[in-house]
Structure formats: structure tokens, C-alpha cells
Motif scaffolding. Sequence first.
Motif, PDB file in Angstrom:
ATOM      1  N   TYR A 151      28.745  86.001 -59.229  1.00 15.41           N
ATOM      2  CA  TYR A 151      27.931  85.237 -60.181  1.00 15.41           C
ATOM      3  C   TYR A 151      27.635  86.001 -61.478  1.00 15.41           C
ATOM      4  N   TYR A 152      27.904  87.296 -61.505  1.00 17.21           N
ATOM      5  CA  TYR A 152      27.635  88.075 -62.720  1.00 17.21           C
ATOM      6  C   TYR A 152      28.437  87.547 -63.908  1.00 17.21           C
ATOM      7  N   ARG A 153      29.669  87.107 -63.648  1.00 13.96           N
ATOM      8  CA  ARG A 153      30.505  86.623 -64.758  1.00 13.96           C
ATOM      9  C   ARG A 153      29.811  85.467 -65.482  1.00 13.96           C
ATOM     10  N   ALA A 154      29.254  84.537 -64.718  1.00 15.26           N
ATOM     11  CA  ALA A 154      28.562  83.403 -65.330  1.00 15.26           C
ATOM     12  C   ALA A 154      27.334  83.872 -66.106  1.00 15.26           C
ATOM     13  N   LEU A 155      26.606  84.854 -65.584  1.00 13.74           N
ATOM     14  CA  LEU A 155      25.432  85.368 -66.294  1.00 13.74           C
ATOM     15  C   LEU A 155      25.825  85.901 -67.667  1.00 13.74           C
ATOM     16  N   TYR A 159      25.486  83.641 -71.451  1.00 16.11           N
ATOM     17  CA  TYR A 159      24.678  84.240 -72.520  1.00 16.11           C
ATOM     18  C   TYR A 159      25.463  84.309 -73.833  1.00 16.11           C
ATOM     19  N   GLY A 160      26.786  84.373 -73.734  1.00 16.14           N
ATOM     20  CA  GLY A 160      27.610  84.424 -74.939  1.00 16.14           C
ATOM     21  C   GLY A 160      28.637  85.536 -74.968  1.00 16.14           C
ATOM     22  N   PHE A 161      28.661  86.375 -73.934  1.00 20.20           N
ATOM     23  CA  PHE A 161      29.680  87.425 -73.863  1.00 20.20           C
ATOM     24  C   PHE A 161      31.050  86.796 -73.693  1.00 20.20           C
ATOM     25  N   GLN A 162      32.056  87.413 -74.313  1.00 18.29           N
ATOM     26  CA  GLN A 162      33.439  86.994 -74.159  1.00 18.29           C
ATOM     27  C   GLN A 162      34.277  88.192 -73.727  1.00 18.29           C
ATOM     28  N   ILE A 163      35.391  87.921 -73.062  1.00 16.44           N
ATOM     29  CA  ILE A 163      36.263  89.005 -72.611  1.00 16.44           C
ATOM     30  C   ILE A 163      36.815  89.744 -73.821  1.00 16.44           C
ATOM     31  N   TYR A 164      36.627  91.062 -73.855  1.00 15.16           N
ATOM     32  CA  TYR A 164      37.133  91.899 -74.938  1.00 15.16           C
ATOM     33  C   TYR A 164      38.522  92.431 -74.582  1.00 15.16           C
ATOM     34  N   PHE A 165      38.656  92.981 -73.384  1.00 15.95           N
ATOM     35  CA  PHE A 165      39.979  93.316 -72.872  1.00 15.95           C
ATOM     36  C   PHE A 165      39.939  93.318 -71.351  1.00 15.95           C
ATOM     37  N   ASN A 166      41.094  93.062 -70.761  1.00 17.84           N
ATOM     38  CA  ASN A 166      41.216  93.062 -69.306  1.00 17.84           C
ATOM     39  C   ASN A 166      41.621  94.445 -68.818  1.00 17.84           C
TER      40      ASN A 166
END
Length: 286
Positions: A151-155, A159-166
Motif C-alpha cells: 500500500y505504500y505505493r498508493a500513499l 500525494y503526487g510522487f511520480q516514478i523517477y527511475f526504476n
Amino acid sequence: MKVINVVSKESEAEFLNFPTRLFSKDKNFIRPLDQDIEDVFNPKKNKFFKFGTCERFLFKNKENETVGKIAVFINRKYRQSQPTGGIGFFDCIDDQETANFIFDHAKKWLQEKGMEAMDGPINFGERDKFWGLLIEGFKEPLYGMNYNAPYYRALFENYGFQIYFNQLCFGRKIHDPVAENFIQMHERISKNKRITARPLQVKNLKKFAHDFTSVYNQAWAAHGEGKQFTEAQTLRLFNTLKPIINEHISWFVYEDEKPIAMWMNIPDLNQWFKFLNGKFGLFQKM
């Protein structure tokens, strides 16, 4: 919600203990060594305090129960296109409102210090530990790797975080067959007398630290954000790993004695540490 700055022995202990309670029903959770986390926030142990500042916070509800924690920091060695601060060691109950409050607190802290962006979860230190958000592959974490609930990903994203790099981590069974194209490439390259391969030797750590640094920095030379190592940093890392280095599974490749590649493997210490509940004193070592 009550915000507590982590400065007392009691709050430091709660910062370490909260995740263990939060993940008490998660069979894959392995508590990191307390010592490893505390060293990050010890100016005598973490050289990044020379280049920045860091604070830790606990968050408690009306019943005085801990519902979240976070570390917020500025590292001037971490260079981005705009002034960017970091957050890490985030843990939170499954509640978006609580997570938003924690992220808002971190955002305000960073804005007051001139930051325009917030990156995380990352570490106030090197990238070899406590870096990234786990979004798939919820298995027992390797030593030094972050672990969190799905569930951390949804948190973060709500909020507005986006993936910066994998950041990818792969696994394979030791005795699984090797792909045919690798066998063919090895056969072809092994005929080149200019190319040699040799295992890491503990008695020559300084030489292999030099070779590691050379290959690593050339591989990352085109990237910014403080990814490069100094030879002194590598040697310190190698000396830390010295008790567990297996010379048979770490190899370096040379062309005319110039280091051009390496493959470093170490045993996963978490398979021992998972029984120690974060402690690593004399009793645990015995």
C-alpha cells in the motif's frame, strides 16, 4: 497529530521499533540492524553531515500511538536540475490522510531550506543501502534493501510522487542453465588473449578497490547526481565487507591489464540477521 523530533533515547528507540510492530504480521519483513540505521544519523559515522543536514520525526495520533515516521534531509552532493531535498526511512499506517500529513511536514521542512523538489524514499548517504520504494516482488529483502507494504505505493502516488527511475533486482537459482548466447559469447571472447579474468583476492583489496572504482565510475560517468565513487570510499566499503567476501564468486575482467568489467557477489546477510531482531552485539555475534 503530534510531531516529535527524534532526539531523545526514547524517540530513537521508537523510530527503530515502529516498523517491527507495523509489519508484525508480514512474514517477509526482516528488521534491519539497528546499528546500520543509527549510523546514518550519527554525524561521527556519516560523512554526508559535512555536506548537508538531516532530521527525523515521529508522528502520533490522539491516543499517543505512533502512526508514522520519516527522515528529511538535504545533501549538497546529491545534484539535480533544481534544488532537491530527500526523504527516507518513511513508514506509515495504511491511511492516506496520515501519509499526507507526514509528506506535508517534510515538504515544509525542505521548502524552508530553499528546496524546490522532494525525492524519496532515498538515503542520507550512499546508494548501497535503504534506497527506493518496493512496488513488486514482495519477498524477503536482501541486506540493506528497503522493504515496505504494497500500500505504500498508493500513499506516495496519491500525494503526487511520480516514478523517477526504476531500480531492478533480479534473482536466479545457482544451478539453472545459462542462456546459450552467453555460452557462445564466452567461447568467442575467451579466445582473445588480451582479455583475462581473475577472482577478487582479499589479500589484494587495495588493488581491487582501485579496479572497482575505475570500472564503476566509467560506467556511470555520463550520469550526474553524485553516483561516482572515490577510491577511498570503495576501499572503506571493501574493508567493511572483508569478513564475508567469497573470493570464488567475485570476478574482474581486464583488457591488457586495464579493468573493464566486474561481477561482485556477497552472501545475503539478511538470512542470518532475520533471527536477530535488529541487534548485533556480542551475544548475537556468538
